[in-house]
Scaffold this motif. Structure first.
Motif, PDB file in Angstrom:
ATOM      1  N   MET A   1       0.839  -1.210   0.000  1.00 14.85           N
ATOM      2  CA  MET A   1       0.000   0.000   0.000  1.00 14.85           C
ATOM      3  C   MET A   1       0.871   1.256   0.000  1.00 14.85           C
ATOM      4  SD  MET A   1      -3.033   1.255  -0.038  1.00 14.85           S
ATOM      5  CE  MET A   1      -3.971   2.691   0.418  1.00 14.85           C
ATOM      6  N   ILE A   2       1.908   1.288   0.848  1.00 14.20           N
ATOM      7  CA  ILE A   2       2.778   2.463   0.907  1.00 14.20           C
ATOM      8  C   ILE A   2       3.551   2.617  -0.390  1.00 14.20           C
ATOM      9  CG2 ILE A   2       4.716   3.520   2.121  1.00 14.20           C
ATOM     10  CD1 ILE A   2       3.788   2.132   4.644  1.00 14.20           C
ATOM     11  N   TRP A   3       4.051   1.490  -0.933  1.00 13.73           N
ATOM     12  CA  TRP A   3       4.771   1.531  -2.213  1.00 13.73           C
ATOM     13  C   TRP A   3       3.880   2.091  -3.299  1.00 13.73           C
ATOM     14  CZ3 TRP A   3       3.753  -1.036  -6.839  1.00 13.73           C
ATOM     15  CH2 TRP A   3       4.767  -0.995  -7.804  1.00 13.73           C
ATOM     16  N   ASN A   4       2.645   1.626  -3.365  1.00 10.31           N
ATOM     17  CA  ASN A   4       1.710   2.056  -4.397  1.00 10.31           C
ATOM     18  C   ASN A   4       1.366   3.539  -4.249  1.00 10.31           C
ATOM     19  OD1 ASN A   4      -0.043   1.826  -6.576  1.00 10.31           O
ATOM     20  ND2 ASN A   4      -1.763   1.263  -5.288  1.00 10.31           N
ATOM     21  N   THR A   5       1.253   4.000  -3.002  1.00  9.74           N
ATOM     22  CA  THR A   5       0.913   5.409  -2.761  1.00  9.74           C
ATOM     23  C   THR A   5       2.085   6.333  -3.083  1.00  9.74           C
ATOM     24  OG1 THR A   5      -0.584   4.704  -0.986  1.00  9.74           O
ATOM     25  CG2 THR A   5       0.040   7.029  -1.034  1.00  9.74           C
ATOM     26  N   MET A   6       3.283   5.909  -2.717  1.00 14.24           N
ATOM     27  CA  MET A   6       4.456   6.758  -2.912  1.00 14.24           C
ATOM     28  C   MET A   6       4.876   6.851  -4.383  1.00 14.24           C
ATOM     29  SD  MET A   6       8.100   6.673  -0.845  1.00 14.24           S
ATOM     30  CE  MET A   6       7.381   5.632   0.392  1.00 14.24           C
ATOM     31  N   MET A   7       4.715   5.740  -5.106  1.00 15.32           N
ATOM     32  CA  MET A   7       5.103   5.743  -6.511  1.00 15.32           C
ATOM     33  C   MET A   7       4.141   6.637  -7.288  1.00 15.32           C
ATOM     34  SD  MET A   7       7.776   3.843  -6.874  1.00 15.32           S
ATOM     35  CE  MET A   7       7.744   3.850  -8.632  1.00 15.32           C
ATOM     36  N   GLY A   8       4.660   7.689  -7.868  1.00 18.44           N
ATOM     37  CA  GLY A   8       3.804   8.605  -8.603  1.00 18.44           C
ATOM     38  C   GLY A   8       4.462   9.087  -9.876  1.00 18.44           C
ATOM     39  N   THR A   9       4.113  10.304 -10.244  1.00 18.45           N
ATOM     40  CA  THR A   9       4.597  10.867 -11.505  1.00 18.45           C
ATOM     41  C   THR A   9       6.094  11.147 -11.488  1.00 18.45           C
ATOM     42  OG1 THR A   9       3.986  13.069 -10.695  1.00 18.45           O
ATOM     43  CG2 THR A   9       2.372  11.898 -12.033  1.00 18.45           C
ATOM     44  N   SER A  10       6.673  11.213 -10.281  1.00 18.64           N
ATOM     45  CA  SER A  10       8.104  11.524 -10.195  1.00 18.64           C
ATOM     46  C   SER A  10       8.962  10.504 -10.934  1.00 18.64           C
ATOM     47  CB  SER A  10       8.550  11.591  -8.731  1.00 18.64           C
ATOM     48  OG  SER A  10       7.817  12.566  -8.020  1.00 18.64           O
ATOM     49  N   ILE A  11       8.473   9.278 -11.067  1.00 12.84           N
ATOM     50  CA  ILE A  11       9.265   8.241 -11.720  1.00 12.84           C
ATOM     51  C   ILE A  11       9.584   8.609 -13.168  1.00 12.84           C
ATOM     52  CG2 ILE A  11       7.270   6.894 -12.526  1.00 12.84           C
ATOM     53  CD1 ILE A  11       8.841   4.361 -11.884  1.00 12.84           C
ATOM     54  N   LEU A  12       8.712   9.408 -13.786  1.00 16.18           N
ATOM     55  CA  LEU A  12       8.939   9.812 -15.174  1.00 16.18           C
ATOM     56  C   LEU A  12      10.078  10.820 -15.300  1.00 16.18           C
ATOM     57  CD1 LEU A  12       5.203  10.256 -16.252  1.00 16.18           C
ATOM     58  CD2 LEU A  12       6.709   8.334 -16.802  1.00 16.18           C
ATOM     59  N   SER A  13      10.409  11.499 -14.198  1.00 14.69           N
ATOM     60  CA  SER A  13      11.457  12.526 -14.237  1.00 14.69           C
ATOM     61  C   SER A  13      12.779  12.060 -13.646  1.00 14.69           C
ATOM     62  CB  SER A  13      10.989  13.782 -13.469  1.00 14.69           C
ATOM     63  OG  SER A  13       9.925  14.412 -14.138  1.00 14.69           O
ATOM     64  N   ILE A  14      12.832  10.852 -13.104  1.00  9.00           N
ATOM     65  CA  ILE A  14      14.074  10.367 -12.489  1.00  9.00           C
ATOM     66  C   ILE A  14      15.224  10.293 -13.501  1.00  9.00           C
ATOM     67  CG2 ILE A  14      15.174   8.430 -11.307  1.00  9.00           C
ATOM     68  CD1 ILE A  14      13.341  10.020  -9.520  1.00  9.00           C
ATOM     69  N   PRO A  15      15.025   9.754 -14.726  1.00 12.71           N
ATOM     70  CA  PRO A  15      16.137   9.747 -15.694  1.00 12.71           C
ATOM     71  C   PRO A  15      16.655  11.147 -16.000  1.00 12.71           C
ATOM     72  CG  PRO A  15      14.411   8.243 -16.392  1.00 12.71           C
ATOM     73  CD  PRO A  15      13.854   9.037 -15.254  1.00 12.71           C
ATOM     74  N   TRP A  16      15.753  12.123 -16.117  1.00 12.60           N
ATOM     75  CA  TRP A  16      16.159  13.518 -16.349  1.00 12.60           C
ATOM     76  C   TRP A  16      16.950  14.039 -15.150  1.00 12.60           C
ATOM     77  CZ3 TRP A  16      14.456  17.789 -13.423  1.00 12.60           C
ATOM     78  CH2 TRP A  16      14.857  19.031 -13.905  1.00 12.60           C
ATOM     79  N   GLY A  17      16.493  13.699 -13.949  1.00  7.47           N
ATOM     80  CA  GLY A  17      17.206  14.132 -12.752  1.00  7.47           C
ATOM     81  C   GLY A  17      18.611  13.556 -12.689  1.00  7.47           C
ATOM     82  N   ILE A  18      18.764  12.283 -13.075  1.00  7.17           N
ATOM     83  CA  ILE A  18      20.098  11.673 -13.105  1.00  7.17           C
ATOM     84  C   ILE A  18      20.970  12.368 -14.129  1.00  7.17           C
ATOM     85  CG2 ILE A  18      21.349   9.555 -13.731  1.00  7.17           C
ATOM     86  CD1 ILE A  18      19.144   7.956 -12.435  1.00  7.17           C
ATOM     87  N   LYS A  19      20.392  12.737 -15.243  1.00  5.55           N
ATOM     88  CA  LYS A  19      21.154  13.485 -16.267  1.00  5.55           C
ATOM     89  C   LYS A  19      21.613  14.834 -15.731  1.00  5.55           C
ATOM     90  CE  LYS A  19      19.044  15.896 -19.200  1.00  5.55           C
ATOM     91  NZ  LYS A  19      18.609  17.300 -19.473  1.00  5.55           N
ATOM     92  N   GLN A  20      20.758  15.503 -14.963  1.00  2.83           N
ATOM     93  CA  GLN A  20      21.116  16.809 -14.404  1.00  2.83           C
ATOM     94  C   GLN A  20      22.209  16.683 -13.350  1.00  2.83           C
ATOM     95  OE1 GLN A  20      19.613  18.432 -16.965  1.00  2.83           O
ATOM     96  NE2 GLN A  20      19.257  20.089 -15.515  1.00  2.83           N
TER      97      GLN A  20
END
Length: 438
Positions: A1-20
């Protein structure tokens, strides 16, 4: 339940964040931010039990803040909670506009048997990857060339009325604004499983794309070239801002854990959830970054929404957008309900004082989403600003201060504990300031 709630739209920006941040520093930051936010979340979970002589079994974290900081804690926790909720709703609106646009474009081209080539740099072959940011300084709009035997009038008319930033954000208003005004969004809670399905499918998509594209890495520790970025970059706070929201669950973690049958396992379950979330972020971010085809494209081409690096006619990306669009359209009314309950109940003592009050609030929230989708459709920027802002209070400051105050009142505060928690507060403050400097 916590995993499902925490996982959100941020996952789409993680590769960009790693690039930055740079590949190596990006991996390190994901691990460190996961550990830090887990510790602060642990302090939130334990905060109620540190209050003596009172029954706090039904308290939420804002109630704990009110106990320690009075009306200031009550109103400031409301403010930062609204920042997190409205920030998430704005990101949802930008993404829903993006997904609806690309889905409509795919369906139109398929039905009319139109072969459309985007006017952006990209790779050749069946596993096409594109670089929208290379075509202009802002996210791509309707730049494409049509190859069809028919006349161009219908296609040009479609492009005029199906524009990512000028028209599509307004079409969503007709669908979502009425849903926001419902008294109870319990119907939409039944679709919560879609979040898990969407994340699992994204992991599958990333794995398949990486298997087809291969690994493209070159280690340049502090210098960059035409195709690769350094391992360590000065823009790393942009990733920490994204990660603050990516690991953010502090304002509702007490509520989620109240449903746990074995309360003594709360810390264990919370740690497992953070481990799984961090592992998912690491996997998606590292695989997308490593498999991004450099050369011929530069790693700088990785978009704030990594799905934008795949053309609209890519089948797997089309399915991902459909999943995410439907999921977000069911979650959006739930977020609106939470915002309404927190704000209107605080001011009027009733979560639904009248349809007029609710409508005014919802129009303001929807208007913010539409405005961002038109003028600032950069989800990475929105996530890091809202994450660093609400995270300053709920992740870094309040949990640390409450622990220090409670230990001081109990006569158990030590200098190492005091120094460590002051350092955590300073980290949160530096994280927020850095978002506006880099």
């Amino acid at each position: 339940m916590i995993w499902n709630t925490m996982m959100g739209t941020s996952i789409l920006s993680i590769p960009w964040g790693i690039k930055q941040a740079g590949f190596t520093s990006g991996i390190i930051l994901i691990l460190l931010m996961g550990i830090l936010t887990l510790y602060c979340c642990y302090r939130v979970v334990k905060s109620r039990k540190m209050i003596p002589l009172l029954d706090t079994s039904n308290w939420e974290f804002p109630d704990v803040c009110k106990y320690y900081f009075g009306s200031f804690g009550q109103w400031s926790s409301l403010l930062f909670s609204m920042v997190s909720l409205v920030g998430a709703m704005v990101v949802y609106w930008v993404l829903m506009s993006n997904f609806l646009f690309n889905t409509g474009k795919f369906i139109y081209n398929f039905v009319h048997d139109i072969n459309v080539t985007d006017i952006v740099p990209g790779t050749n072959g069946s596993n096409k990857v594109i670089c929208p940011s290379a075509a202009s300084g802002h996210p791509p709009q309707n730049r494409s060339v049509m190859f069809s035997s028919g006349n161009d009038t219908g296609f040009e008319l479609f492009e005029k009325w199906w524009n990512k930033s000028q028209t599509v954000p307004f079409y969503l208003v007709a669908i979502l604004l009425p849903l926001l005004n419902l008294k109870s969004p319990s119907f939409f809670a039944k679709f919560n499983v879609l979040g898990t399905v969407s994340v699992v499918y994204l992991v599958l998509l990333v794995t398949v794309k990486a298997a087809r594209l291969g690994i493209h890495l070159e280690y340049n520790w502090f210098t960059e070239n035409d195709f690769f970025v350094p391992e360590f970059r000065i823009q790393f706070p942009q990733l920490t801002g994204v990660l603050t929201l990516a690991f953010f669950i502090h304002n509702c973690v007490i509520t989620l854990l109240q449903n746990n049958r074995n309360q003594e396992n709360n810390v264990r379950d919370l740690s497992i959830a953070y481990f799984l979330v961090g592992l998912t972020y690491l996997y998606v971010g590292v695989i997308i970054f490593a498999s991004f085809p450099s050369p011929p494209l530069s790693k700088e081409c990785i978009e704030q929404n990594f799905l934008d690096n795949f053309p609209s006619d890519d089948i797997m990306s089309f399915v991902a957008r459909i999943f995410l669009l439907f999921q977000m359209m069911t979650v959006y009314p739930l977020l609106g309900y939470l915002a309404r309950v927190q704000l209107l109940r605080q001011f009027f003592g009733n979560a639904y004082p009248s349809i007029f009050h609710v409508l005014i609030l919802n129009i303001a929230i929807v208007g913010a989403g539409v405005a961002m989708a038109i003028f600032y459709p950069n989800i990475g920027g929105i996530i890091r600003y809202s994450g660093a802002t609400c995270g300053l209070a709920f992740v870094f400051v309040y949990p640390s201060l409450i622990y220090v105050i409670s230990q001081h009142r109990a006569g158990q505060l030590t200098w190492p504990a005091l120094i460590m928690h002051i350092f955590i507060i300073l980290l949160g403050l530096a994280n927020l300031i850095a978002q506006f400097l880099l």
